[in-house]
Design an enzyme around this catalytic site. Structure first.
Site, mmCIF file in Angstrom:
data_model
loop_
_atom_site.group_PDB
_atom_site.id
_atom_site.type_symbol
_atom_site.label_atom_id
_atom_site.label_comp_id
_atom_site.label_asym_id
_atom_site.label_seq_id
_atom_site.Cartn_x
_atom_site.Cartn_y
_atom_site.Cartn_z
ATOM 1 N N PHE A 5 0.821 -1.203 0.000
ATOM 2 C CA PHE A 5 0.000 0.000 0.000
ATOM 3 C C PHE A 5 0.859 1.259 0.000
ATOM 4 C CE2 PHE A 5 -3.109 -3.032 1.469
ATOM 5 C CZ PHE A 5 -4.338 -2.529 1.032
ATOM 6 N N ASP A 6 0.587 2.143 -0.946
ATOM 7 C CA ASP A 6 1.123 3.487 -0.884
ATOM 8 C C ASP A 6 0.514 4.163 0.356
ATOM 9 O OD1 ASP A 6 2.298 5.969 -1.782
ATOM 10 O OD2 ASP A 6 0.317 6.538 -2.519
ATOM 11 N N LEU A 7 1.138 5.226 0.833
ATOM 12 C CA LEU A 7 0.634 5.916 2.018
ATOM 13 C C LEU A 7 -0.153 7.183 1.652
ATOM 14 C CD1 LEU A 7 0.411 6.351 5.066
ATOM 15 C CD2 LEU A 7 2.736 7.312 5.042
ATOM 16 N N ASP A 8 0.535 8.194 1.150
ATOM 17 C CA ASP A 8 -0.123 9.470 0.824
ATOM 18 C C ASP A 8 -1.098 9.307 -0.339
ATOM 19 O OD1 ASP A 8 1.416 10.656 2.767
ATOM 20 O OD2 ASP A 8 2.906 11.462 1.370
#
Length: 213
Positions: A5-8
């Protein structure tokens, strides 16, 4: 399945913290800041490339100075000017309980990413949080994902990258990973599909049934 998962723009909406910290850096450097300036495009790419465009320069020393000023504010205030997208905790819990292995894969420095994940009580869902180093190492998503595959000893064919910007999809494709784009963040469907997204998801809840074990 291993889910990266990407964060931002994927797990949290960091708009206020990032843009205010960027404006702080620009003001400190004596650069004009227009209140109407659209900085949405700065969420996702490595900070180095964003400041190069904002400052209209390839002067590495000036760019690093801007990043240092940015981090002075972001590291104390900006990283918490942030909010978790609706339904993300429930979605992560379902995916974890269904037997998937979850990881964070962000261009943001690991030291900041871990603080954000723990602040919002999301750490219990992830096996590890992977980000960049403060010197810029692994800030490119292609390099970061290659590092994660090697470090976690996971196979590309058993891994999916989930993110909201083209950098996530390009990094996934470059590492033979399936890329899934999310549409609640800062990238458009056109951007994501043009960069190699194999599917786009409109709401976090849809992720709960999107993957086979």
């Amino acid at each position: 399945m291993n889910l990266l998962f990407d964060l931002d723009g994927t797990l949290t909406d960091p708009y206020q913290g990032i843009t205010k910290s960027i404006c702080h850096a620009l003001k400190t450097l004596g650069r004009p800041v227009n209140r109407q300036m659209d900085l949405r495009w700065c969420i996702g790419p490595p900070l180095k490339s964003s400041f190069a465009k904002l400052l209209e320069t390839d002067d590495g020393k000036l760019i690093q100075e801007a990043i240092a000023i940015y981090r002075e504010r972001f590291g104390t205030v900006g990283l918490f000017e942030n909010e978790v997208y609706e339904a993300i905790p429930e979605t992560l819990e379902t995916l974890r309980d269904d037997g998937h292995f979850l990881y964070v894969a962000t261009s943001k420095p690991t030291v900041f990413a871990k603080r954000i994940i723990e602040h919002f009580d999301l750490g219990k869902y992830f096996r590890a949080v992977h980000g960049s180093e403060l010197d810029g190492t692994h800030s490119d998503k292609t390099d970061l994902l290659a590092h994660i595959l090697q470090r976690e000893r996971i196979a590309p064919a058993e891994t999916i990258m989930i993110g909201d910007r083209k950098h996530d999809m390009i990094g996934a494709k470059s590492n033979d990973i399936c890329g899934i784009g999310v549409l609640w963040g800062y990238g458009t469907r056109d951007e994501l599909e043009a960069s190699g997204a194999q599917a786009c998801i409109r709401y976090p809840e849809a992720l709960r049934t999107a993957f086979d074990k």
